[in-house]
Design a protein around this motif. Structure first.
Motif, PDB file in Angstrom:
ATOM      1  N   ASP A 430       7.846  -2.449  -9.495  1.00  0.00           N
ATOM      2  CA  ASP A 430       8.180  -2.920  -7.965  1.00  0.00           C
ATOM      3  C   ASP A 430       8.330  -1.797  -7.160  1.00  0.00           C
ATOM      4  OD1 ASP A 430       8.447  -5.668  -8.873  1.00  0.00           O
ATOM      5  OD2 ASP A 430      10.672  -5.531  -9.170  1.00  0.00           O
ATOM      6  N   ALA A 431       9.038  -0.594  -7.761  1.00  0.00           N
ATOM      7  CA  ALA A 431       8.851   0.328  -6.481  1.00  0.00           C
ATOM      8  C   ALA A 431       7.536   0.961  -6.432  1.00  0.00           C
ATOM      9  CB  ALA A 431       9.722   1.573  -7.331  1.00  0.00           C
ATOM     10  N   ALA A 432       6.642   1.158  -7.429  1.00  0.00           N
ATOM     11  CA  ALA A 432       4.967   1.446  -7.361  1.00  0.00           C
ATOM     12  C   ALA A 432       4.747   0.339  -6.479  1.00  0.00           C
ATOM     13  CB  ALA A 432       4.501   1.615  -8.524  1.00  0.00           C
ATOM     14  N   SER A 433       4.637  -0.719  -6.372  1.00  0.00           N
ATOM     15  CA  SER A 433       3.915  -1.786  -5.658  1.00  0.00           C
ATOM     16  C   SER A 433       4.180  -1.484  -4.278  1.00  0.00           C
ATOM     17  CB  SER A 433       4.494  -3.173  -6.373  1.00  0.00           C
ATOM     18  OG  SER A 433       4.126  -3.246  -7.661  1.00  0.00           O
ATOM     19  N   LYS A 434       5.587  -1.500  -4.047  1.00  0.00           N
ATOM     20  CA  LYS A 434       5.915  -1.415  -2.723  1.00  0.00           C
ATOM     21  C   LYS A 434       5.280  -0.071  -1.851  1.00  0.00           C
ATOM     22  CE  LYS A 434       9.986  -0.996   0.479  1.00  0.00           C
ATOM     23  NZ  LYS A 434       9.298   0.280   1.123  1.00  0.00           N
ATOM     24  N   GLU A 435       5.079   0.970  -2.643  1.00  0.00           N
ATOM     25  CA  GLU A 435       4.399   2.189  -2.213  1.00  0.00           C
ATOM     26  C   GLU A 435       3.062   1.876  -2.052  1.00  0.00           C
ATOM     27  OE1 GLU A 435       4.384   6.154  -1.224  1.00  0.00           O
ATOM     28  OE2 GLU A 435       6.243   5.077  -1.283  1.00  0.00           O
ATOM     29  N   ILE A 436       2.440   1.301  -2.933  1.00  0.00           N
ATOM     30  CA  ILE A 436       0.943   1.078  -2.809  1.00  0.00           C
ATOM     31  C   ILE A 436       0.749  -0.101  -1.624  1.00  0.00           C
ATOM     32  CG2 ILE A 436      -1.045  -0.237  -3.934  1.00  0.00           C
ATOM     33  CD1 ILE A 436       0.273   0.817  -6.548  1.00  0.00           C
ATOM     34  N   LYS A 437       1.509  -0.799  -1.578  1.00  0.00           N
ATOM     35  CA  LYS A 437       1.403  -1.870  -0.440  1.00  0.00           C
ATOM     36  C   LYS A 437       1.502  -1.063   1.013  1.00  0.00           C
ATOM     37  CE  LYS A 437       2.831  -6.061  -2.858  1.00  0.00           C
ATOM     38  NZ  LYS A 437       3.765  -7.144  -2.945  1.00  0.00           N
ATOM     39  N   ASP A 438       2.382  -0.194   0.944  1.00  0.00           N
ATOM     40  CA  ASP A 438       2.484   0.806   2.415  1.00  0.00           C
ATOM     41  C   ASP A 438       1.037   1.559   2.526  1.00  0.00           C
ATOM     42  OD1 ASP A 438       5.007  -0.181   2.743  1.00  0.00           O
ATOM     43  OD2 ASP A 438       6.041   1.361   1.596  1.00  0.00           O
ATOM     44  N   VAL A 439       0.853   1.993   1.294  1.00  0.00           N
ATOM     45  CA  VAL A 439      -0.489   2.823   1.576  1.00  0.00           C
ATOM     46  C   VAL A 439      -1.603   2.126   1.810  1.00  0.00           C
ATOM     47  CG1 VAL A 439      -2.257   4.016  -0.054  1.00  0.00           C
ATOM     48  CG2 VAL A 439       0.154   4.767  -0.409  1.00  0.00           C
ATOM     49  N   LEU A 440      -1.628   0.818   1.246  1.00  0.00           N
ATOM     50  CA  LEU A 440      -2.850  -0.090   1.975  1.00  0.00           C
ATOM     51  C   LEU A 440      -2.692  -0.879   3.160  1.00  0.00           C
ATOM     52  CD1 LEU A 440      -3.686  -1.433  -1.495  1.00  0.00           C
ATOM     53  CD2 LEU A 440      -4.776   0.259  -0.743  1.00  0.00           C
ATOM     54  N   GLY A 441      -1.401  -0.587   3.668  1.00  0.00           N
ATOM     55  CA  GLY A 441      -1.179  -1.199   5.009  1.00  0.00           C
ATOM     56  C   GLY A 441      -1.065  -2.637   4.792  1.00  0.00           C
ATOM     57  N   GLN A 442      -0.514  -3.065   3.615  1.00  0.00           N
ATOM     58  CA  GLN A 442      -0.184  -4.538   3.426  1.00  0.00           C
ATOM     59  C   GLN A 442       1.076  -5.221   3.836  1.00  0.00           C
ATOM     60  OE1 GLN A 442      -1.324  -5.023  -0.634  1.00  0.00           O
ATOM     61  NE2 GLN A 442      -3.617  -5.012  -0.156  1.00  0.00           N
TER      62      GLN A 442
END
Length: 442
Positions: A430-442
């Motif tokens: 979940d922590a990685a997913s949040k970071e990735i979504k921030d990176v992708l602008g989602q």
């Protein structure tokens, strides 16, 4: 390189340049507070009529193999200065900022494989088209393809690739009651990274005091991911990180490590990781070709003859890098010539001989020979053959524009949450997913 730490890498890798590549690599000279250092290739005179700067991350091996000195002897009017940055996650954002500004870049700029798609898709107009100046058939086709824009512009010349092996301390294996023969070990974990992890459970039953089976869960993740057919993007450039079969396999293996006692819980390329090599606190590490030189350097004299190399569970690539010439270079012609020379088969073979960074130029393969001291350091393992066999069957993988930061989010946020902070695998994901979504602008 890596990949990298490199050799990224490098890393990205690799690479990896890597490279890694390699996503990824620790610096080869003393670092300043901002993660950078400068060396002049052994020539501090500054008397050349032209000073060419080359920006790299980690240990590319050019200085170590004497290539800068050799080039300066061949070109009396040239002085080479290498600017080294320890980590690709520091290096690449800085390069992007300077590319956008149109100033401050080095004359030759290394690009890790995890960043090459972003460079091709968003920065190709900031790089010289090198395809007009080289015989592209010198490099592996897939390597060229990674650095080629849709309109056919080649923005980088391939350095190394990151075929995978497992490097292990046979002295620690012997003390733990495990086989030490490289062929037998390769057979034990062949075909599945889970088998490699299972061996770690056996190791820990009789582990020598103060040692762990593996350096980190992130190491296992990156290695397993490099052997999958899917990463974070599909061939149509669609983001698939959350449903990628390769990510799932790699994450599951990493979580088994992170939730057990077999990991030294070290963050790769941090000073504590280097100290782990020097003190012999972990028995194995997923080992792309560019890491051979790194291990030899960081383990030092005390590790000579104790390290060995075995084939990895699956053929995999971690890391690998490219050299590009920014259009902002004030010496484009000379910079292109330097990039061409450094990535030519003859020079790639010299870097391999010094630190086993595996060439992306097939013409170099027939004559590859690691340095005698490197061979002795790794217990006379057939390094060239092991990496060549891996390179032949590495699966085709597609890299996307945010490949590198997605990978960093998983390893440096998600996996570390579990491994070092005691979070559950689901919490780490979940922590990685949040970071990735921030990176992708989602």
């Amino acid at each position: 390189m890596g990949t990298s730490f490199r050799r990224s890498r490098k890393l990205g890798a690799i690479a990896v340049v890597a490279a890694l590549a390699t996503g990824l690599l620790a610096g080869c000279s003393k670092d300043s507070d901002d993660g950078s250092s400068t060396s002049d290739g052994g020539n501090g005179s500054g008397k050349g009529k032209i000073t060419l700067t080359i920006g790299t991350f980690g240990v590319f091996g050019y200085k170590q193999a004497g290539l800068y000195d050799e080039y300066m002897k061949l070109h009396k009017n040239i002085t080479i200065k290498e600017n080294v940055t320890t980590r690709t996650d520091v290096y690449w954002p800085r390069v992007l900022t300077r590319l956008q500004a149109g100033s401050g870049t080095d004359d030759v700029q290394a690009i890790e494989v995890g960043n090459i798609t972003e460079a091709v898709q968003t920065q190709s107009n900031k790089f010289v088209d090198l395809g007009k100046d080289v015989d592209k058939s010198q490099w592996l086709d897939w390597k060229n393809a990674q650095a080629t824009s849709k309109d056919g512009k080649l923005i980088g010349l391939g350095t190394d690739i990151g075929p995978m092996a497992i490097c292990y301390r046979k002295d620690l294996f012997q003390k733990a009651g495990l086989p030490t023969d490289r062929t037998k070990l390769a057979d034990m974990w062949k075909g599945d990274w889970a088998k490699y992890v299972d061996l770690g459970k056996q190791y820990m039953k009789k582990a020598p005091k103060g040692t762990k089976f593996v350096d980190s869960a992130a190491s296992v993740y990156n290695a397993a991911l490099g052997g999958g057919s899917e990463r974070y993007y599909d061939k149509d450039n669609n983001v698939i990180w959350d449903k990628s079969s390769g990510v799932k396999t790699a994450w599951d293996a990493a979580m088994t490590v992170a939730t057990s006692d077999m990991s030294a819980k070290l963050k790769q390329f941090d000073p504590t990781w280097d100290q782990g090599y020097a003190k012999g606190t972990f028995a194995t590490v997923a080992c792309p070709a560019w890491m051979i030189g790194y291990i030899e350097q960081k383990s030092g004299d005390s590790g000579k003859g104790k390290w060995d190399v075995a084939a990895a569970p699956t053929a995999a690539n971690w890391g690998g890098s490219f050299l590009g010439v920014p259009t902002a270079s004030k010496h484009q012609k000379e910079a292109v010539e330097l990039a061409k020379w450094l990535t030519a088969p003859e020079q790639q073979a010299k870097v391999f001989a010094k630190q086993a960074s595996f060439p992306s130029t097939p013409a170099a393969y027939a004559g590859l020979k690691p340095a005698a001291d490197t061979t002795a350091y790794f217990s006379n393992a057939p390094i060239t053959q092991i990496f060549a066999d891996s390179a032949k069957t590495i699966p085709v993988q597609y890299f996307g524009i945010k490949d590198q930061p997605i990978g960093t989010a998983i390893t440096d946020v998600g996996i570390l949450q579990v491994e070092q902070k005691g979070k559950s695998p689901s919490q780490g994901w979940d922590a990685a997913s949040k970071e990735i979504k921030d990176v992708l602008g989602q």
